[in-house]
Design an enzyme around this catalytic site. Sequence first.
Site, PDB file in Angstrom:
ATOM      1  N   LYS A  83       0.861  -1.190   0.000  1.00  0.00           N
ATOM      2  CA  LYS A  83       0.000   0.000   0.000  1.00  0.00           C
ATOM      3  C   LYS A  83       0.892   1.232   0.000  1.00  0.00           C
ATOM      4  O   LYS A  83       1.758   1.404   0.852  1.00  0.00           O
ATOM      5  CB  LYS A  83      -0.872  -0.023   1.248  1.00  0.00           C
ATOM      6  CG  LYS A  83      -2.240   0.529   1.034  1.00  0.00           C
ATOM      7  CD  LYS A  83      -3.020   0.301   2.305  1.00  0.00           C
ATOM      8  CE  LYS A  83      -4.450   0.702   2.134  1.00  0.00           C
ATOM      9  NZ  LYS A  83      -5.110   0.737   3.441  1.00  0.00           N
TER      10      LYS A  83
HETATM   11  C1  E4P Z   1      -8.400   1.033   3.518  1.00  0.00           C
HETATM   12  O1  E4P Z   1      -7.615   0.648   2.695  1.00  0.00           O
HETATM   13  C2  E4P Z   1      -8.325   2.357   4.173  1.00  0.00           C
HETATM   14  O2  E4P Z   1      -7.116   2.519   4.804  1.00  0.00           O
HETATM   15  C3  E4P Z   1      -9.479   2.530   5.134  1.00  0.00           C
HETATM   16  O3  E4P Z   1     -10.667   2.078   4.516  1.00  0.00           O
HETATM   17  C4  E4P Z   1      -9.589   3.930   5.666  1.00  0.00           C
HETATM   18  O4  E4P Z   1     -10.808   4.104   6.315  1.00  0.00           O
HETATM   19  P1  E4P Z   1     -11.125   5.314   7.320  1.00  0.00           P
HETATM   20  O5  E4P Z   1     -11.434   6.530   6.528  1.00  0.00           O
HETATM   21  O6  E4P Z   1     -12.313   4.845   8.104  1.00  0.00           O
HETATM   22  O7  E4P Z   1      -9.903   5.500   8.181  1.00  0.00           O
END
Ligand code: E4P
Length: 214
Positions: A83
């Site tokens: 990521k």
């Molecule tokens: C997933 O890959 C993201 O990091 C996650 O969905 C972020 O979500 P949030 O906005 O609730 O922190």
Amino acid sequence: MKIFADTAIIKEIEEASSWGIISGVTTNPSLIAKSGITLTEAIDKIVNLVDGPISAEVKESNAEAMVEEAKTYAKIHKNIVIKIPMTIEGVKAVKELTKLNIKTNVTLVFSMSQALMASSAGATYVSPFMGRIDDLTEKDDAGFKLVKDIKEMFKTYNFKTKIIAASIRHINHVEQAMKAGAEIATIPYKVLKKMVKHELTTKGLKIFAEAQEK
Ligand code: E4P
């Protein structure tokens, strides 16, 4: 649309994967902090629970260092997806990792332009954040429009990058992600549990149980 678990809490992943519907897992530094274990410890456990893409986010911020860090995670298991944040350094790192055949998930995507940058660099996945863009715009369909626009753009230009609808806060986001054509939605455990429920299902079960008593 495939379902990924958006959590690094091992008990939640164990439970959700026992239902047989989890195709992958996404983590981020906030989720790792919440889990109480390190990213490497989490990866080691998750790869034994879910046989599918598992996103591990880099901590480094310059391209060269991101690539080196990515290589250490990619070595742990074939299912690891790196990521990478949507920055210029991130785009450079994605380009390099693509050459090395290492899969990437570009995170913190809030516009079509950012999605174009990610897919042009060869990203395997992009993660548009539905909840956070809804919060920013104070609209309940900004996330939906974002995912829909990116999907159409990828189709128009024949990009192979897949969309992981992220930052999902409730069932409506899951259903908007489906309508917008996301290939994947990464969903928090508390939303996953709600997805099997409907008030008429609960009511119907009660009616049937009462009939059986009679
Ligand atoms: C997933 O890959 C993201 O990091 C996650 O969905 C972020 O979500 P949030 O906005 O609730 O922190």
